[in-house]
Design a protein around this motif. Sequence first.
Motif, short mmCIF file in Angstrom:
data_model
loop_
_atom_site.label_atom_id
_atom_site.label_comp_id
_atom_site.label_asym_id
_atom_site.label_seq_id
_atom_site.Cartn_x
_atom_site.Cartn_y
_atom_site.Cartn_z
N GLY A 105 21.51 13.30 -2.33
CA GLY A 105 20.41 13.56 -3.26
C GLY A 105 19.53 14.75 -2.95
N MET A 106 19.80 15.47 -1.87
CA MET A 106 19.00 16.65 -1.55
C MET A 106 19.30 17.73 -2.59
SD MET A 106 18.82 18.87 1.99
CE MET A 106 17.82 17.72 2.91
N PRO A 107 18.29 18.45 -3.06
CA PRO A 107 18.54 19.55 -4.00
C PRO A 107 19.44 20.63 -3.38
CG PRO A 107 16.22 18.97 -3.98
CD PRO A 107 16.87 18.21 -2.85
N ILE A 108 20.04 21.43 -4.23
CA ILE A 108 21.01 22.46 -3.82
C ILE A 108 20.42 23.44 -2.80
CG2 ILE A 108 22.41 24.41 -4.63
CD1 ILE A 108 23.54 21.75 -5.48
N VAL A 109 19.26 24.00 -3.09
CA VAL A 109 18.71 25.05 -2.22
C VAL A 109 18.45 24.55 -0.80
CG1 VAL A 109 16.77 26.63 -1.86
CG2 VAL A 109 17.82 26.44 -4.13
N PRO A 110 17.70 23.46 -0.60
CA PRO A 110 17.52 23.01 0.78
C PRO A 110 18.82 22.51 1.42
CG PRO A 110 16.26 21.61 -0.73
CD PRO A 110 16.87 22.71 -1.53
N GLY A 111 19.72 21.95 0.62
CA GLY A 111 21.01 21.52 1.15
C GLY A 111 21.83 22.69 1.67
N ASN A 112 21.83 23.79 0.93
CA ASN A 112 22.54 24.99 1.36
C ASN A 112 21.89 25.58 2.61
OD1 ASN A 112 24.73 26.92 0.84
ND2 ASN A 112 23.06 28.37 0.57
N LEU A 113 20.56 25.60 2.63
CA LEU A 113 19.86 26.13 3.80
C LEU A 113 20.15 25.29 5.04
CD1 LEU A 113 16.40 27.08 2.27
CD2 LEU A 113 18.21 28.62 3.00
N LEU A 114 20.17 23.98 4.89
CA LEU A 114 20.46 23.08 6.01
C LEU A 114 21.87 23.35 6.56
CD1 LEU A 114 19.27 20.74 7.66
CD2 LEU A 114 20.34 19.19 6.01
N GLY A 115 22.84 23.48 5.66
CA GLY A 115 24.21 23.78 6.08
C GLY A 115 24.31 25.13 6.77
N ARG A 116 23.64 26.13 6.20
CA ARG A 116 23.70 27.47 6.78
C ARG A 116 23.03 27.52 8.15
NH1 ARG A 116 26.19 31.94 5.10
NH2 ARG A 116 24.39 33.16 5.69
N VAL A 117 21.95 26.79 8.33
CA VAL A 117 21.28 26.75 9.64
C VAL A 117 22.22 26.12 10.67
CG1 VAL A 117 19.42 25.66 10.96
CG2 VAL A 117 18.90 26.82 8.82
N ALA A 118 22.87 25.03 10.32
CA ALA A 118 23.80 24.37 11.25
C ALA A 118 24.90 25.34 11.66
CB ALA A 118 24.40 23.12 10.60
N GLY A 119 25.48 26.04 10.70
CA GLY A 119 26.53 27.00 11.00
C GLY A 119 26.01 28.21 11.77
N MET A 120 24.78 28.63 11.46
CA MET A 120 24.21 29.81 12.10
C MET A 120 24.03 29.62 13.59
SD MET A 120 20.52 31.25 12.81
CE MET A 120 19.74 29.79 12.35
N VAL A 121 23.47 28.52 13.97
CA VAL A 121 23.21 28.27 15.39
C VAL A 121 24.52 28.28 16.18
CG1 VAL A 121 22.36 26.55 17.03
CG2 VAL A 121 21.08 27.02 14.94
N LEU A 122 25.50 27.57 15.68
CA LEU A 122 26.79 27.52 16.35
C LEU A 122 27.46 28.89 16.36
CD1 LEU A 122 29.01 25.77 17.67
CD2 LEU A 122 29.94 25.42 15.37
N GLY A 123 27.46 29.57 15.22
CA GLY A 123 28.13 30.86 15.10
C GLY A 123 27.52 31.94 15.97
N PHE A 124 26.20 32.03 16.04
CA PHE A 124 25.57 33.06 16.88
C PHE A 124 25.99 32.87 18.33
CE2 PHE A 124 22.16 34.47 19.71
CZ PHE A 124 22.16 35.82 19.41
#
Length: 127
Positions: A32-51
């Motif tokens: 039920g999370m809206p698209i924008v915060p859901g995308n940001l949450l996913g991108r943050v998870a990937g960002m930390v690992l990827g960096f």
Amino acid sequence: MSLLRQGSSYLVIGLVQLVLDWAVFVGATALGMPIVPGNLLGRVAGMVLGFWLNGRYTFARDGTHRLGWARFARFLLLWAVLTTISTLLVTLAAEHLGLRYAWLAKPLVEGGLAAVSFLLMRTLIFR
């Protein structure tokens, strides 16, 4: 540093990042999370690992990692620009096609951005 070695490593790490990013995005929006915060949450998870993985392995030189606050600051700026583009494209897919198609569109969006990201990371972030 071999472009082939870096490209191969970046591809493997990118796939791991993509799976994590996508799974968090789908899970959050399915709950039920809206698209924008859901995308940001996913991108943050990937960002930390990827960096961390890219600085430690992909762009390492002579066994020395390429991390640090200066690189992270440059990385964060690039990440913010790419996240804005990603969020806009995924939101457009959701608005025009529906949430389930946005789930399918996300890996395509992120894959397209990954090619640009690799070149910019190689030349601007982990130089």
